[in-house]
Write a protein that holds these residues in place. Structure first.
Motif, short mmCIF file in Angstrom:
data_model
loop_
_atom_site.label_atom_id
_atom_site.label_comp_id
_atom_site.label_asym_id
_atom_site.label_seq_id
_atom_site.Cartn_x
_atom_site.Cartn_y
_atom_site.Cartn_z
N SER A 151 0.81 -1.22 0.00
CA SER A 151 0.00 0.00 0.00
C SER A 151 0.84 1.26 0.00
CB SER A 151 -0.93 0.01 1.22
OG SER A 151 -0.19 0.08 2.43
N THR A 152 2.12 1.16 0.36
CA THR A 152 3.00 2.34 0.40
C THR A 152 3.74 2.56 -0.92
OG1 THR A 152 4.90 1.11 1.26
CG2 THR A 152 3.34 2.02 2.86
N LEU A 153 3.59 1.63 -1.85
CA LEU A 153 4.30 1.77 -3.14
C LEU A 153 3.76 2.97 -3.91
CD1 LEU A 153 4.39 -1.93 -4.41
CD2 LEU A 153 6.35 -0.57 -3.65
N PRO A 154 4.64 3.71 -4.59
CA PRO A 154 4.16 4.78 -5.47
C PRO A 154 3.37 4.20 -6.63
CG PRO A 154 6.51 4.41 -5.81
CD PRO A 154 6.11 3.58 -4.62
N GLN A 155 2.62 5.06 -7.32
CA GLN A 155 1.74 4.58 -8.37
C GLN A 155 2.49 3.81 -9.45
OE1 GLN A 155 -0.94 7.50 -9.97
NE2 GLN A 155 -1.46 6.28 -11.76
N ALA A 156 3.65 4.32 -9.88
CA ALA A 156 4.42 3.64 -10.92
C ALA A 156 4.82 2.24 -10.49
CB ALA A 156 5.65 4.45 -11.30
N ALA A 157 5.21 2.08 -9.22
CA ALA A 157 5.61 0.76 -8.72
C ALA A 157 4.40 -0.16 -8.60
CB ALA A 157 6.29 0.91 -7.36
N GLN A 158 3.24 0.40 -8.23
CA GLN A 158 2.03 -0.42 -8.17
C GLN A 158 1.65 -0.92 -9.56
OE1 GLN A 158 -1.23 1.45 -6.06
NE2 GLN A 158 0.11 2.23 -4.47
N GLU A 159 1.86 -0.08 -10.57
CA GLU A 159 1.62 -0.51 -11.94
C GLU A 159 2.58 -1.62 -12.34
OE1 GLU A 159 1.98 3.06 -14.19
OE2 GLU A 159 0.01 3.84 -13.62
#
Length: 208
Positions: A151-159
């Motif tokens: 849940s703490t990952l930035p959006q790019a990393a979540q993608e």
């Protein structure tokens, strides 16, 4: 008779004097015309030179402006390309950087998916399902522990994580469908599998 000679002499002198005067005047007129022509030619030459100089200067200035404009366009294009490249590199780096607090989430989640798939592949009946249940519970526990970090990952990393799961989940889903469809087997593992798949399916969706 003497007077006649004098008159003739005077007439002859007058004639030649007039002719001399006329010739001298003609020479003066010719010189004046020549001088005027020379002055006109000099002025024309000067005007032509000035016009040529102005044309050359105008052409030079135009060329400099064109060159400056071309340099500006080139510089702008290069800057835009550099910015796009930097942005792409940053995005790729962010997407591939799935490490939080020293934990490589990509590797940990990938291993959990692989372990769950392997555990399900060994299930052929109720007994083997009960034997595989501890391994599936371990996967569920691992995913629960990783949830906060994900849940703490930035959006790019979540993608990036979603892309990673998109490659690994099809095989797991196939095994889940197979096992849950087996008589007397589905009820044994279904609660644990539901908890696992809910979490993985949520992570597999790119953030809005």
């Amino acid at each position: 008779m003497r007077w006649l000679i004098i008159i003739v002499v005077v007439a002859v002198a007058a004639f030649f004097g007039y002719r001399y005067y006329e010739t001298e005047q003609a020479q003066q007129l010719a010189q004046q015309a020549e001088q005027a022509a020379k002055e006109a030619a000099d002025k024309a030459e000067q005007a032509a030179k000035e016009a040529a100089d102005k044309a050359e200067q105008a052409a030079k200035e135009a060329a400099e402006k064109v060159e400056a404009a071309a340099d500006s366009v080139t510089a702008t294009a290069e800057e835009a390309t550099d910015q796009a490249t930097d942005t792409a590199q940053q995005a790729a780096q962010s997407a591939s950087d799935l490490t939080v607090n020293g934990i490589d989430l990509g590797q940990e989640i990938g291993t959990a998916v692989s372990d769950a798939t392997s555990a399900l592949e060994g299930i052929t009946d109720k007994a083997s399902a009960e034997a595989a249940l501890p391994s599936l519970d371990a996967v569920k526990t691992k995913l629960d522990e990783l949830g906060t970090a994900v849940s703490t990952l930035p959006q790019a990393a979540q993608e990036g994580l979603a892309s990673l799961l998109a490659d690994g989940l099809p095989a797991l889903r196939t095994q889940v469908t197979r096992v849950e469809g087996m008589e007397d087997v589905g009820p044994v593992v279904k609660p644990t599998l539901d908890a696992i798949m809910i979490k993985l399916d949520a992570w597999a969706k790119p953030p809005a």
